[in-house]
Design an enzyme around this catalytic site. Structure first.
Site, PDB file in Angstrom:
ATOM      1  N   SER A  40       0.824  -1.214   0.000  1.00 23.87           N
ATOM      2  CA  SER A  40       0.000   0.000   0.000  1.00 23.87           C
ATOM      3  C   SER A  40       0.857   1.263   0.000  1.00 23.87           C
ATOM      4  O   SER A  40       0.474   2.281  -0.549  1.00 23.87           O
ATOM      5  CB  SER A  40      -0.909   0.025   1.229  1.00 23.87           C
ATOM      6  OG  SER A  40      -1.816  -1.050   1.201  1.00 23.87           O
ATOM      7  N   GLU A  61       2.401  -0.062  15.414  1.00 23.05           N
ATOM      8  CA  GLU A  61       2.893   1.249  14.981  1.00 23.05           C
ATOM      9  C   GLU A  61       3.628   1.990  16.095  1.00 23.05           C
ATOM     10  O   GLU A  61       4.596   2.706  15.832  1.00 23.05           O
ATOM     11  CB  GLU A  61       1.719   2.097  14.466  1.00 23.05           C
ATOM     12  CG  GLU A  61       1.041   1.548  13.218  1.00 23.05           C
ATOM     13  CD  GLU A  61      -0.009   0.474  13.511  1.00 23.05           C
ATOM     14  OE1 GLU A  61      -0.288   0.215  14.699  1.00 23.05           O
ATOM     15  OE2 GLU A  61      -0.536  -0.104  12.537  1.00 23.05           O
ATOM     16  N   HIS A 112      -2.654   7.348   2.255  1.00 21.10           N
ATOM     17  CA  HIS A 112      -4.107   7.196   2.420  1.00 21.10           C
ATOM     18  C   HIS A 112      -4.679   8.273   3.347  1.00 21.10           C
ATOM     19  O   HIS A 112      -5.594   8.016   4.133  1.00 21.10           O
ATOM     20  CB  HIS A 112      -4.447   5.804   2.948  1.00 21.10           C
ATOM     21  CG  HIS A 112      -4.140   4.693   1.975  1.00 21.10           C
ATOM     22  ND1 HIS A 112      -2.899   4.530   1.390  1.00 21.10           N
ATOM     23  CD2 HIS A 112      -4.911   3.689   1.501  1.00 21.10           C
ATOM     24  CE1 HIS A 112      -2.931   3.473   0.592  1.00 21.10           C
ATOM     25  NE2 HIS A 112      -4.137   2.947   0.624  1.00 21.10           N
ATOM     26  N   ARG A 170      -3.905   7.915  -1.616  1.00 18.59           N
ATOM     27  CA  ARG A 170      -4.122   6.632  -2.284  1.00 18.59           C
ATOM     28  C   ARG A 170      -4.473   6.745  -3.769  1.00 18.59           C
ATOM     29  O   ARG A 170      -3.958   5.962  -4.572  1.00 18.59           O
ATOM     30  CB  ARG A 170      -5.250   5.890  -1.560  1.00 18.59           C
ATOM     31  CG  ARG A 170      -5.679   4.634  -2.251  1.00 18.59           C
ATOM     32  CD  ARG A 170      -6.773   3.910  -1.442  1.00 18.59           C
ATOM     33  NE  ARG A 170      -7.148   2.694  -2.121  1.00 18.59           N
ATOM     34  CZ  ARG A 170      -8.389   2.429  -2.554  1.00 18.59           C
ATOM     35  NH1 ARG A 170      -9.364   3.300  -2.359  1.00 18.59           N
ATOM     36  NH2 ARG A 170      -8.659   1.297  -3.175  1.00 18.59           N
TER      37      ARG A 170
END
Lengths: 317, 280
Positions: A40, A61, A112, A170
């Protein structure tokens, strides 16, 4: 008025991936870290070229941000990659203490961002990230507008010492900035010269601002479009010079009105040169599922709404 | 061979510094600081290789990260006594414009500190990151880190634990200050750690235990831990300490976690701690 044409549609995240590969080739201290979103984030090319310098952090994360801070000790330049929501809100305290307050040379790279993430919906569509990041002392906040600029920005932040938040998206969007143009952090780019209204835009909204400027020109309104790719530090000189000429402002961003680019510009103008201003931004609302185009239309983040805002603000002069 | 008697003298002075520092500003965390005075003394006066000519990058040096930053007094005293900065600067602890902030920070440029800590749970990630960089740089020195037992309630610790084991980060020796106390009471009452050794082992770490208030045991324990590095697994020491160790009335309870002694209590504490290196 200068016209811009798209050379095709590409996603800004691919600009990040290609820029990361180039930054990695230039400097062996560049390290890429990713929290289970390698494809991604378009980090595959870097991973394949430099497997020893790619770190898979897993769906963890907070640990990724902490490790990135630690990796700078000894000279590494870590680029962390995940979605914007998980790059900021989820790890705010880790960024605050281990990166920003600790003056660490970490590059937080966030894909994104905003509504254009699309169908996944509001859990993933962060619209507060610019605000969160710009409030941190010492943090540089960059939101480039197309593939070429995102690639150039990625290369530039590797050469800048200090924490950086790099925000991109994105969907495939028009590519219109010149290829291989050097990216100067903190230096706004004049895209069109105008006299009636200043349009300060960032990220995906820069292309929309250019479309709006053409529509305004057809109506006899001269719009000055300025690409604010660096929200912090803000190019105050460029903003004030433009406003001195046009005497009214529209800001456009794929972000919450609170805390975004418009907020930064309003704060500057309220101190230096109070000026009528309209915002094209999301107004205190979460997003929802839909295609990127549907969402940008529903939430009013498009050329048509920039045109409306410009016409309204000109009347307020 | 470590000179245990000499190290114990240093630790006594460090304990004096701790109670005097928190007393002077009527704030700070004496309990955990006192409990870890022996560990810090052993690290900085015997175990670690480092330069007091401080460089952030720490290449070729052993590194230490304090994750439970609230026990800053013990670290500041040890750093000063080891020569990172002048001992008299301890008098500025928690005062306006000081480099000795309530919780440690790099922000004011204090030599010896490489990351800010205080908000709990972050230091293991940072230490693992620093250990990764040492591997990348072919630097064979060790990264040490210290964590509170209550701090293990933070989820990020376990993210870092999983990562370090999965990636064979075997150049790190972490330690848990296992004093069984946290602000609201005993750890076992607030949120029990259960089978702590079993937890770390199941996360893929090599686990060892040592008495953190016995200098010989610490020297031996850290030497043993070092033999466990370089074998494909990160190393965790469960270090049993007594909160408030060295000052009788501060031991046996959580109540001295974050409370400063008054004048009378200070005098009492100092009477139990010989002045060995000269007060600041």
């Amino acid at each position: 008025m200068k016209k811009y044409t798209s050379t095709g549609n590409k996603d800004t995240r691919s600009g990040f991936g290609d820029g990361l590969l180039e930054a990695g080739k230039k400097n062996e201290n560049v390290i890429a870290m990713c929290a289970d979103l390698t494809g991604s984030l378009k980090m595959d090319a870097f991973k394949n070229e430099f497997p020893d310098r790619f770190i898979q952090a897993g769906i963890a994360e907070a640990n990724m941000i902490g490790m990135a801070a630690g990796m700078t000790i000894g000279g590494k330049i870590p680029f962390t990659g995940t979605f914007a929501n998980f790059s900021t809100g989820r790890v705010y305290d880790q960024i605050r203490q281990s990166v920003a307050y600790s003056d660490k040379n970490v590059k937080i790279c966030a894909s994104h961002a905003g509504l254009t993430l699309g169908e996944d919906g509001a859990t993933h569509q962060i619209l507060e990230d610019i605000g969160l990041m710009k409030m941190l002392p010492g943090m540089t906040v960059i939101n480039p507008c197309d593939y070429n600029q995102t690639k150039a920005a990625t290369i530039a932040i590797a050469e800048h010492h200090g924490p950086v938040y790099l925000r991109f998206g994105r969907p495939k969007v028009p590519v219109f900035m010149p290829e291989n143009e050097k990216f100067v952090i903190g230096e706004a780019i004049h895209l069109t010269e105008g006299t009636d209204v200043s349009i300060f835009a960032t990220g995906h909204l820069v292309w929309e601002a250019l479309q709006a400027a053409e529509q305004l020109e057809a109506k006899g309104i001269s719009a000055e479009v300025i690409n604010i790719h660096t929200i912090k530090p803000l190019d105050a000189k460029a903003v004030l010079a433009s406003v001195a000429k046009t005497k009214c402002v529209v800001t456009a961003e794929e972000h919450m009105r609170h805390g975004g680019l418009g907020d930064s510009i309003a704060q500057l103008l309220s101190r230096e040169n109070p000026t009528p201003m309209e915002y094209v931004a999301v107004n205190d609302s979460f997003g929802e599922s839909g295609t990127p185009e549907e969402l940008m239309t529903k939430y009013g983040l498009d050329a048509a709404n920039i045109v409306k805002a410009a016409e309204k603000v000109i009347k307020r002069k | 061979m470590a000179d245990i008697a000499k190290l114990e003298k240093v630790a006594s002075q460090v304990r004096r510094d701790i109670v005097r520092m928190v007393h002077a500003v009527n704030s700070g965390h004496p309990g955990g600081s006192l409990g870890c005075a022996d560990y810090f003394t052993a690290l900085y006066f015997d175990v670690m290789k480092y330069s007091t000519d401080f460089k952030m990058d720490g290449k070729g040096e052993d590194l230490f990260f304090l994750s439970n930053g609230h026990i800053s007094p013990v670290w500041y005293s040890t750093l000063a006594r080891a020569g990172f900065f002048e001992v008299k600067e301890l008098a500025t602890f928690r005062k306006l414009n000081t480099r000795l902030q309530g919780h440690p920070t790099t922000h004011e440029g204090l030599p010896g500190v490489r990351v800010a800590s205080g908000s709990l749970g972050q230091g293991l990630s940072v230490a693992v990151g620093a250990a990764l960089t040492k591997k990348h740089n072919n630097d064979d020195r060790i990264v040490y880190s210290l964590h509170g037992d209550g701090e293990l309630q933070e989820g990020q610790i376990w993210e870092a634990a999983m990562f370090a084991a999965h990636n064979k980060v075997d150049n790190i020796i972490s330690a848990i200050d296992f004093n069984g106390r946290q602000i609201d009471g005993d750890v076992s009452d607030v949120m029990d750690l259960g089978n702590l050794r079993g937890k770390w082992e199941s996360f893929g770490w090599t686990v060892t235990e040592m008495d953190g208030n016995n200098m010989q045991a610490i020297i031996d324990g850290l030497a043993h831990a070092k033999t466990l590095t370089g074998k494909g697994k990160p190393v965790m020491i469960i270090m049993k300490t007594e909160m408030g160790a060295g000052v009788d009335f501060m031991m046996g309870s959580h109540k001295w976690h974050g409370v400063a002694p008054n004048d009378e209590q200070l005098a009492n504490a100092l009477s139990q701690l010989p002045e060995t290196l000269g007060d600041y």
